[in-house]
Design an enzyme around this catalytic site. Sequence first.
Site, PDB file in Angstrom:
ATOM      1  CG  ASP A   1       5.262   1.041  -3.039  1.00  0.00           C
ATOM      2  OD1 ASP A   1       6.469   0.873  -3.335  1.00  0.00           O
ATOM      3  OD2 ASP A   1       4.339   0.440  -3.610  1.00  0.00           O
TER       4      ASP A   1
ATOM      5  CB  CYS B   1      -0.846   2.964  -4.991  1.00  0.00           C
ATOM      6  SG  CYS B   1      -0.937   2.849  -3.194  1.00  0.00           S
TER       7      CYS B   1
HETATM    8 ZN   LIG Z   1       1.183   2.820  -2.422  1.00  0.00          ZN
END
Ligand SMILES: [Zn+2]
Length: 212
Positions: A44, A101
């Site tokens: 990410d 997430c």
């Molecule tokens: Zn993530």
Amino acid sequence: MKESQQLILSNMAWAAEQHHFDPDFFTRQIRGQRPEFLWIGCSDSRVAPDQITQSPPGGLYIHRNIGNLVYGSDLNLMAVVQYAIDVLEVNDVILCGHYGCSGIVAALDDSAKGPTHDWLSNLRTVYDDHRAEIDALPDRESKVNRLVEYNVRAQLIHLAATPPVAGAFAAGRRLTLHGWVYDLRDGLLKPLMDINAASDLRALAKLESVLL
Ligand SMILES: [Zn+2]
């Protein structure tokens, strides 16, 4: 100007600034690396390990993938872990997930396609293991974030059982695995659990949530 050109310009400014404030910086970089930590985190873009820990170049040895997953069959990760422990001699490995997430969301919804779907199978197993508790939570955000925590726990246990880590534990190396969660809302890292050579992986306590 191509948008990617902005990265080149930013890099020139960064290099000039480094040289200006620390003329020996690049001379030291050439000599080699001796990072203190191995960081295993999510790909990410919002969870940038160096920046959120104020680590300089050379401070963190880093591996990232979607969902910060650990597969013993992942040659890429296994090579990174083995090199970090055996050659770089790091004593601390941090496995860091993060609330919100999208890999976790995709596992909850079973919405990923193609290779991403295949990659997330480990995560779907974690969800299945805790499905009763997670499904009983009142809202979607709570479900996602609780699975984030259980995922860090499960991956840390997987990591402890991999040959490079299990071998280091058996050899009496001073090595600690740290499971942390990064909170996008306040930018803070929240420690969840540690594993070291003395930990009994079959007797680890149920995980308390650290999401406030
Ligand atoms: Zn993530």
